[in-house]
Design a protein around this motif. Sequence first.
Motif, PDB file in Angstrom:
ATOM      1  N   VAL A  11       0.827  -1.210   0.000  1.00 50.96           N
ATOM      2  CA  VAL A  11       0.000   0.000   0.000  1.00 50.96           C
ATOM      3  C   VAL A  11       0.865   1.265   0.000  1.00 50.96           C
ATOM      4  O   VAL A  11       0.657   2.177  -0.796  1.00 50.96           O
ATOM      5  CB  VAL A  11      -0.963  -0.007   1.215  1.00 50.96           C
ATOM      6  CG1 VAL A  11      -1.582   1.366   1.445  1.00 50.96           C
ATOM      7  CG2 VAL A  11      -2.056  -1.036   0.981  1.00 50.96           C
ATOM      8  N   ASP A  30      11.001   3.769   5.098  1.00 55.74           N
ATOM      9  CA  ASP A  30      10.835   2.427   5.656  1.00 55.74           C
ATOM     10  C   ASP A  30      11.972   2.179   6.624  1.00 55.74           C
ATOM     11  O   ASP A  30      13.044   2.774   6.507  1.00 55.74           O
ATOM     12  CB  ASP A  30      10.808   1.351   4.556  1.00 55.74           C
ATOM     13  CG  ASP A  30      10.009   0.126   4.987  1.00 55.74           C
ATOM     14  OD1 ASP A  30       8.899  -0.070   4.478  1.00 55.74           O
ATOM     15  OD2 ASP A  30      10.500  -0.627   5.864  1.00 55.74           O
ATOM     16  N   LYS A  35      15.287  -2.535   1.915  1.00 60.26           N
ATOM     17  CA  LYS A  35      14.203  -2.078   1.031  1.00 60.26           C
ATOM     18  C   LYS A  35      14.523  -0.695   0.471  1.00 60.26           C
ATOM     19  O   LYS A  35      14.351  -0.431  -0.720  1.00 60.26           O
ATOM     20  CB  LYS A  35      12.887  -1.973   1.824  1.00 60.26           C
ATOM     21  CG  LYS A  35      12.124  -3.250   1.928  1.00 60.26           C
ATOM     22  CD  LYS A  35      10.687  -2.961   2.360  1.00 60.26           C
ATOM     23  CE  LYS A  35       9.884  -4.252   2.348  1.00 60.26           C
ATOM     24  NZ  LYS A  35       8.481  -4.060   2.696  1.00 60.26           N
ATOM     25  N   THR A  86      -0.985  -3.978   9.726  1.00 61.92           N
ATOM     26  CA  THR A  86      -1.854  -4.169  10.898  1.00 61.92           C
ATOM     27  C   THR A  86      -2.287  -5.644  10.911  1.00 61.92           C
ATOM     28  O   THR A  86      -3.453  -5.949  10.693  1.00 61.92           O
ATOM     29  CB  THR A  86      -3.096  -3.248  10.857  1.00 61.92           C
ATOM     30  OG1 THR A  86      -3.701  -3.343   9.540  1.00 61.92           O
ATOM     31  CG2 THR A  86      -2.739  -1.819  11.133  1.00 61.92           C
ATOM     32  N   THR A 122      -5.335  -0.205   7.536  1.00 63.11           N
ATOM     33  CA  THR A 122      -6.684  -0.600   7.963  1.00 63.11           C
ATOM     34  C   THR A 122      -6.676  -0.728   9.482  1.00 63.11           C
ATOM     35  O   THR A 122      -5.946  -1.569  10.028  1.00 63.11           O
ATOM     36  CB  THR A 122      -7.057  -1.947   7.321  1.00 63.11           C
ATOM     37  OG1 THR A 122      -6.963  -1.802   5.899  1.00 63.11           O
ATOM     38  CG2 THR A 122      -8.454  -2.379   7.713  1.00 63.11           C
ATOM     39  N   GLU A 155      -4.160  -5.839  -4.820  1.00 59.09           N
ATOM     40  CA  GLU A 155      -2.850  -6.235  -5.334  1.00 59.09           C
ATOM     41  C   GLU A 155      -3.037  -6.836  -6.715  1.00 59.09           C
ATOM     42  O   GLU A 155      -4.021  -7.528  -6.974  1.00 59.09           O
ATOM     43  CB  GLU A 155      -2.201  -7.259  -4.394  1.00 59.09           C
ATOM     44  CG  GLU A 155      -1.747  -6.633  -3.100  1.00 59.09           C
ATOM     45  CD  GLU A 155      -1.242  -7.650  -2.094  1.00 59.09           C
ATOM     46  OE1 GLU A 155      -0.894  -8.770  -2.481  1.00 59.09           O
ATOM     47  OE2 GLU A 155      -1.210  -7.300  -0.903  1.00 59.09           O
ATOM     48  N   LYS A 266      -7.563 -11.250   7.909  1.00 55.19           N
ATOM     49  CA  LYS A 266      -7.288 -10.497   9.133  1.00 55.19           C
ATOM     50  C   LYS A 266      -8.375  -9.453   9.413  1.00 55.19           C
ATOM     51  O   LYS A 266      -8.719  -9.188  10.557  1.00 55.19           O
ATOM     52  CB  LYS A 266      -5.901  -9.847   9.076  1.00 55.19           C
ATOM     53  CG  LYS A 266      -5.809  -8.590   8.244  1.00 55.19           C
ATOM     54  CD  LYS A 266      -4.440  -7.942   8.393  1.00 55.19           C
ATOM     55  CE  LYS A 266      -4.319  -6.715   7.496  1.00 55.19           C
ATOM     56  NZ  LYS A 266      -5.210  -5.610   7.856  1.00 55.19           N
ATOM     57  N   ARG A 331       0.478 -14.151   1.845  1.00 51.99           N
ATOM     58  CA  ARG A 331      -0.136 -14.094   3.172  1.00 51.99           C
ATOM     59  C   ARG A 331      -1.508 -14.776   3.176  1.00 51.99           C
ATOM     60  O   ARG A 331      -2.374 -14.442   2.379  1.00 51.99           O
ATOM     61  CB  ARG A 331      -0.247 -12.635   3.642  1.00 51.99           C
ATOM     62  CG  ARG A 331       1.105 -12.039   4.023  1.00 51.99           C
ATOM     63  CD  ARG A 331       1.008 -10.589   4.419  1.00 51.99           C
ATOM     64  NE  ARG A 331       0.937  -9.692   3.269  1.00 51.99           N
ATOM     65  CZ  ARG A 331       0.993  -8.373   3.344  1.00 51.99           C
ATOM     66  NH1 ARG A 331       1.097  -7.791   4.524  1.00 51.99           N
ATOM     67  NH2 ARG A 331       0.936  -7.626   2.266  1.00 51.99           N
TER      68      ARG A 331
END
Length: 436
Positions: A11, A30, A35, A86, A122, A155, A266, A331
């Motif tokens: 995101v 980050d 990265k 999250t 989120t 995605e 999630k 995931r």
Amino acid sequence: MKIAIIGTGYVGLVTGVCFSDFGHEMVCVDKIPSKIEMLRRGEVPIFEPGLDRLLERNVRAGRLSFTEDLAQALDGADAVFIAVGTPTRRGDGHADLSFVMAAAEEIARAARGPIVIVTKSTVPVGTNRRVREVVAAANPDLDFDVASNPEFLREGAAIDDFMKPDRVIVGVETERAARVMQEIYRPLYLRDFPIVMTDLESAEMIKYAANAFLAAKITFINEIAALCEKVGADVKQVSKGMGLDGRIGKTFLHAGPGYGGSCFPKDTQALARIGQDHASPIQLVETVIKVNEEVKRRMVDKLLDLCDGSFNRKTIAVLGVTFKPNTDDMRDAPSLTIVPAMIGGGAMVRIVDPQGRREGESMLPGVEWMTDPYAAADGADLVVVLTEWNEFRALDLRELAGRMACPRMADLRNVYSPGDVRAAGFVAYEGVGRRG
Ligand SMILES: NC(=O)c1ccc[n+]([C@@H]2O[C@H](COP(=O)([O-])OP(=O)(O)OC[C@H]3O[C@@H](n4cnc5c(N)ncnc54)[C@H](O)[C@@H]3O)[C@@H](O)[C@H]2O)c1
């Protein structure tokens, strides 16, 4: 405008790149040095179609940069977006807000203000107010506002979704925050994409309600698919007939091996916990979570049936392990339930996935990674189409069947027609919710 963004995941990076393409000056932050180094070299740490080209264009134009140094990113920034993970908190199903709160504290320490702190992650209802309290406690002199701006990108289609959204949701409680957010999204506003301005709590709730609704829609058709198998109906026909009703719509109505990915599992869990905590349980969502687990188990049973009741010593070629095509995201992918069940039963599993290996290698120990579906089918007892990558949609079925020891197919995305598969020489075919 100058905007900082914390988190360069699926995101954060897409948001940073797309905002810079709108013309804003973006600094992406980050905490993982590797990265940032990759991004500075112009390499994209995730697989998202088109992102590399857009990133390069905006870096070259001088509008997009990457750093580990938050203070430098916040220097002169009008807004800072929090786009950290999250995940589900271990043990209780709640959203783990530790990354969001840590980012809020870091902002409080580094910002000079005035600034709008925008949560894109989120987060449960009430989190933006907590962010405000945390920042105010850590830096009482900072002049700041908070805003909620949940993200809806998918995605694999993230750039298009970001640039041409169905809507943008913005929760604010001050005029100043509303003005800054309008300015940030002005390019979309000018092109008539709806921007819904609301309060913080409603914005936070919209995101969970939308994701839970979509997860429920997928789960609904998966249960109908199970019944179709029992009564001899074809779920593809049922989906088509249902989806043509404008009140229902045809998206998210494809039967398959259960929903997965970085959001639905999630977010449904977190919403169920929010409901329980407020003595307002959302029983529908609680059931969706339970049924989705059953759907994945049903897929294992289906594969077991195709293997004559035992995986032991069977060679199985699995095509696709990412939770959906066009992403490298593993995931909560259904493959993480299905593949270990086959391995646990004694199967030799070969996997082909155009992007899944980098993440999947540590998550799926004991498998053989291959690059060619036909080579993976050599001497195999079963081929499983688990993720509908384009690469697996138009296989030469005769060639595939000809290479297998026992040509049997489990098509868990209903990509192929059962008649075509049988005509190509397969002795068994199982889709989801259709006659074999
Ligand atoms: N992935 C999706 O499709 C999607 C879609 C909509 C919304 N969301 C939501 O967006 C949020 C982010 O998801 P994601 O998939 O991009 O996560 P991600 O795990 O891919 O990325 C998070 C990034 O944040 C970085 N980070 C964490 N704490 C940091 C800190 N204090 N300072 C700097 N960097 C930090 C991590 O190193 C990581 O690179 C989540 O809340 C998710 O639910 C995700």
